[in-house]
Design a protein around this motif. Structure first.
Motif, PDB file in Angstrom:
ATOM      1  N   SER A 114     -55.507  61.896  10.858  1.00 62.21           N
ATOM      2  CA  SER A 114     -55.921  62.644   9.681  1.00 62.21           C
ATOM      3  C   SER A 114     -55.748  62.673   8.376  1.00 62.21           C
ATOM      4  N   TYR A 115     -56.485  62.253   7.701  1.00 63.47           N
ATOM      5  CA  TYR A 115     -56.611  62.276   6.177  1.00 63.47           C
ATOM      6  C   TYR A 115     -54.817  63.160   5.013  1.00 63.47           C
ATOM      7  N   ALA A 116     -55.365  64.719   6.003  1.00 63.67           N
ATOM      8  CA  ALA A 116     -54.458  65.726   4.875  1.00 63.67           C
ATOM      9  C   ALA A 116     -54.375  65.683   3.601  1.00 63.67           C
ATOM     10  N   LEU A 117     -55.263  65.720   3.143  1.00 67.19           N
ATOM     11  CA  LEU A 117     -55.747  65.650   1.605  1.00 67.19           C
ATOM     12  C   LEU A 117     -55.871  66.790   1.179  1.00 67.19           C
ATOM     13  N   PHE A 118     -54.741  67.441  -0.112  1.00 64.78           N
ATOM     14  CA  PHE A 118     -56.052  69.162  -0.415  1.00 64.78           C
ATOM     15  C   PHE A 118     -57.367  69.119  -0.613  1.00 64.78           C
ATOM     16  N   PRO A 119     -58.124  69.484   0.012  1.00 63.59           N
ATOM     17  CA  PRO A 119     -59.631  69.788  -0.387  1.00 63.59           C
ATOM     18  C   PRO A 119     -60.001  70.294  -1.954  1.00 63.59           C
ATOM     19  N   ASN A 120     -58.572  71.133  -2.265  1.00 67.21           N
ATOM     20  CA  ASN A 120     -58.807  71.353  -3.629  1.00 67.21           C
ATOM     21  C   ASN A 120     -58.802  70.901  -5.173  1.00 67.21           C
ATOM     22  N   GLN A 171     -59.131  57.763   2.952  1.00 72.98           N
ATOM     23  CA  GLN A 171     -57.510  56.972   3.729  1.00 72.98           C
ATOM     24  C   GLN A 171     -56.652  55.922   2.982  1.00 72.98           C
ATOM     25  N   ARG A 172     -57.663  55.527   2.075  1.00 75.59           N
ATOM     26  CA  ARG A 172     -56.422  54.783   1.232  1.00 75.59           C
ATOM     27  C   ARG A 172     -56.007  55.867  -0.107  1.00 75.59           C
ATOM     28  N   VAL A 173     -56.477  56.972   0.022  1.00 78.03           N
ATOM     29  CA  VAL A 173     -55.814  58.659  -1.036  1.00 78.03           C
ATOM     30  C   VAL A 173     -54.733  58.902  -0.013  1.00 78.03           C
ATOM     31  N   ALA A 174     -54.637  58.918   0.889  1.00 69.24           N
ATOM     32  CA  ALA A 174     -53.535  59.092   1.286  1.00 69.24           C
ATOM     33  C   ALA A 174     -52.353  57.713   1.558  1.00 69.24           C
ATOM     34  N   ILE A 175     -53.006  57.262   1.753  1.00 68.77           N
ATOM     35  CA  ILE A 175     -51.978  56.013   1.347  1.00 68.77           C
ATOM     36  C   ILE A 175     -51.141  55.819   0.455  1.00 68.77           C
ATOM     37  N   ALA A 176     -52.003  55.954  -0.401  1.00 69.79           N
ATOM     38  CA  ALA A 176     -51.318  56.070  -2.313  1.00 69.79           C
ATOM     39  C   ALA A 176     -50.690  56.997  -2.135  1.00 69.79           C
ATOM     40  N   ARG A 177     -50.466  58.187  -1.655  1.00 70.35           N
ATOM     41  CA  ARG A 177     -50.611  59.419  -1.824  1.00 70.35           C
ATOM     42  C   ARG A 177     -48.694  59.092  -1.295  1.00 70.35           C
ATOM     43  N   ALA A 178     -48.212  58.074   0.327  1.00 62.86           N
ATOM     44  CA  ALA A 178     -47.577  57.978   0.987  1.00 62.86           C
ATOM     45  C   ALA A 178     -46.182  57.492   0.425  1.00 62.86           C
ATOM     46  N   ILE A 179     -46.999  56.232  -0.771  1.00 60.32           N
ATOM     47  CA  ILE A 179     -45.926  55.100  -1.326  1.00 60.32           C
ATOM     48  C   ILE A 179     -45.592  55.778  -2.650  1.00 60.32           C
ATOM     49  N   VAL A 180     -46.499  56.666  -3.442  1.00 57.87           N
ATOM     50  CA  VAL A 180     -45.838  56.505  -4.601  1.00 57.87           C
ATOM     51  C   VAL A 180     -45.076  56.618  -5.368  1.00 57.87           C
ATOM     52  N   MET A 181     -44.283  57.378  -4.464  1.00 59.42           N
ATOM     53  CA  MET A 181     -42.731  57.595  -4.831  1.00 59.42           C
ATOM     54  C   MET A 181     -41.676  56.231  -4.286  1.00 59.42           C
ATOM     55  N   ARG A 182     -42.728  55.196  -4.101  1.00 62.73           N
ATOM     56  CA  ARG A 182     -41.997  54.019  -3.600  1.00 62.73           C
ATOM     57  C   ARG A 182     -40.831  54.165  -2.804  1.00 62.73           C
ATOM     58  N   PRO A 183     -41.346  54.949  -1.192  1.00 65.00           N
ATOM     59  CA  PRO A 183     -40.292  54.358  -0.486  1.00 65.00           C
ATOM     60  C   PRO A 183     -39.319  53.472   0.254  1.00 65.00           C
ATOM     61  N   VAL A 186     -42.150  53.822   4.849  1.00 61.63           N
ATOM     62  CA  VAL A 186     -42.978  54.497   5.359  1.00 61.63           C
ATOM     63  C   VAL A 186     -42.921  54.250   6.432  1.00 61.63           C
ATOM     64  N   LEU A 187     -44.122  55.190   7.489  1.00 63.41           N
ATOM     65  CA  LEU A 187     -45.032  55.088   8.679  1.00 63.41           C
ATOM     66  C   LEU A 187     -46.025  55.775   8.490  1.00 63.41           C
ATOM     67  N   MET A 188     -46.706  54.854   9.586  1.00 64.64           N
ATOM     68  CA  MET A 188     -48.240  54.788  10.051  1.00 64.64           C
ATOM     69  C   MET A 188     -48.583  55.164  11.055  1.00 64.64           C
ATOM     70  N   ASP A 189     -48.733  56.461  11.492  1.00 65.93           N
ATOM     71  CA  ASP A 189     -49.524  57.277  12.838  1.00 65.93           C
ATOM     72  C   ASP A 189     -50.585  56.674  13.040  1.00 65.93           C
ATOM     73  N   GLU A 190     -51.368  56.052  13.403  1.00 68.12           N
ATOM     74  CA  GLU A 190     -52.613  55.351  13.687  1.00 68.12           C
ATOM     75  C   GLU A 190     -53.691  55.797  12.305  1.00 68.12           C
ATOM     76  N   PRO A 191     -53.386  55.209  11.218  1.00 69.15           N
ATOM     77  CA  PRO A 191     -53.765  55.761  10.086  1.00 69.15           C
ATOM     78  C   PRO A 191     -55.738  54.992  10.430  1.00 69.15           C
ATOM     79  N   LEU A 192     -56.192  54.602  10.649  1.00 71.55           N
ATOM     80  CA  LEU A 192     -57.484  53.861  10.607  1.00 71.55           C
ATOM     81  C   LEU A 192     -58.366  54.322  12.440  1.00 71.55           C
ATOM     82  N   SER A 193     -57.501  54.914  13.037  1.00 71.49           N
ATOM     83  CA  SER A 193     -58.448  55.302  14.218  1.00 71.49           C
ATOM     84  C   SER A 193     -59.849  55.817  14.298  1.00 71.49           C
ATOM     85  N   ALA A 194     -59.885  56.776  13.350  1.00 71.35           N
ATOM     86  CA  ALA A 194     -61.227  57.108  12.660  1.00 71.35           C
ATOM     87  C   ALA A 194     -61.740  55.871  12.203  1.00 71.35           C
ATOM     88  N   LEU A 195     -62.132  54.554  12.109  1.00 71.86           N
ATOM     89  CA  LEU A 195     -63.378  54.213  10.647  1.00 71.86           C
ATOM     90  C   LEU A 195     -63.847  53.360  11.687  1.00 71.86           C
TER      91      LEU A 195
END
Length: 384
Positions: A114-120, A171-183, A186-195
């Motif tokens: 689930s993208y887990a983005l902040f809607p506001n 989903q691309r926004v969720a990925i961007a948020r995960a990599i913005v700190m250049r960790p 990166v762990l990805m849990d079935e990120p494409l299953s809803a597409l």
């Protein structure tokens, strides 16, 4: 502990992270971390979700955990992320144990199903959130967010809210948020299953390109074999809490170790046959219909009955007799656009699935047609 955990620790103490500190972090994170998982066990009552799992991941490697529901792949990811505590074993990152380190101090990027983005929040605000929590200054945050949105091809959507975007864009926004700190990880849990399929295939390529750009170690969980084959440096196939086989995609597909791996990764024709003789890594076999053929084998056995894998695309067929071919009757024939899917019943033997590229010079066979089918030694594999 990784640089990112130190960075977060400073921010929690009230320090402000400036541009030079983030640039230094980015340089240190130019290649991902090594990960060592040793004899990890996680149980729920009498059920072992992970059963003595061991796995070594090289820095900057893209590893996919592939398996059916209940195989233990998501549990293993959660143990690495720190969302669950392991019962025994250990997990090391860059040689340091992290299984006792709190989740927020491990410094990993995480992409959820689930993208887990902040809607506001806008896209920019969502991506900037980890930097804000780390105490980065405004100029550094703006620059890093802009860079990351550019990498993910989201710049033109910076001021949109998540509700104004498609599932793939979110989903691309969720990925961007995960990599913005250049960790480094990166762990990805079935990120494409809803597409949907077409969008999923497109983002698979984007994630692969992203991995090559940022250099992080990526651990990706999926039950979709095509995702695993497309993106991974190596695939770890799991079942019943264990890693059954880990290898490069071509090795997993062409030379599976077991019937489970052969059946789970790709379509399979599994043929019961008897070994007649062995010469090096090539064995001569005979199937139930009396068809004699050769196959590759790394097993030392030189006699007895074995199961042989023949992938559908490796079977050739003709309307006319061929050398070393078996007569068969077409039981099903489907036109799938770029490919044909044909099922045949071998005289006195097995049912076989054939897949081949559609050619204008080769019409789709009709049910009941007689064909001759065969394959070479390089096209089949003896399972252990």
């Amino acid at each position: 502990m990784t640089d990112s955990s130190n960075w977060r620790g400073e921010s929690q103490a009230g320090a402000t992270v400036n541009a030079s500190q983030i640039d230094q972090f980015q340089r240190h994170s130019g290649i991902g971390s090594s990960i060592t998982i040793r004899d990890v066990v996680k149980t729920y009552g009498n059920f072992r979700a992970t059963d003595q799992v061991s796995l070594d991941i090289e820095p900057g490697e893209f590893i996919t955990l592939l398996g059916p529901s209940g195989s233990g792949k998501t549990t293993l990811l959660n143990l690495l992320a720190g969302f669950q505590r392991l019962d025994s074993g250990e997990i090391l990152v860059d040689g340091q144990r992290i299984d006792q380190v709190p989740t927020h101090k491990r410094g990993f990027g995480m992409v959820f199903q689930s993208y887990a983005l902040f809607p506001n929040m806008t896209v920019s605000q969502n991506v900037a959130f980890p930097l804000r929590m780390a105490g980065a200054d405004r100029a550094t945050t703006d620059r890093r967010v802009a860079e990351t949105l550019e990498i993910m091809r989201l710049s033109e959507h910076a001021q949109k809210s998540p509700s104004q975007m498609s599932g793939g864009q979110q989903q691309r926004v969720a990925i961007a948020r995960a990599i913005v700190m250049r960790p480094k990880v990166v762990l990805m849990d079935e990120p494409l299953s809803a597409l949907d399929r077409r969008l999923r295939e497109s983002i698979q390529i984007e994630i692969r390109d992203l991995h090559q750009t940022i250099g992080s170690t990526i651990l990706f969980v999926t039950h979709d074999q095509s995702e695993a084959l497309t993106m991974s440096d190596r695939i770890a196939v799991m079942d019943a809490g264990k890693i059954i086989q880990i290898a490069r995609p071509a090795e997993i597909y062409r030379h599976p170790k077991t019937q489970f791996v052969a059946s789970f990764v790709g379509e399979s024709n599994l043929i019961d046959a008897e070994i007649l003789q062995r010469s090096g890594n090539t064995v001569t076999l005979k199937n139930r219909a009396g068809y004699v053929f050769q196959a590759e084998s790394r097993d030392a056995a030189s006699a007895g009955r074995v199961t042989v894998l023949v992938r559908p695309e490796r079977i050739t067929f003709s309307n006319d007799p061929m050398a070393n071919a078996m007569p068969a009757t077409v039981t099903s024939a489907l036109f799938l656009g770029e490919t044909l899917r044909i099922e045949v019943q071998v005289d006195g033997g097995d049912r076989l699935l054939i897949r081949c590229t559609d050619l204008a010079s080769r019409p789709l066979p009709a049910v009941g047609d007689r064909l001759h089918v065969g394959w070479g030694a390089d096209d089949c594999w003896v399972l252990t």
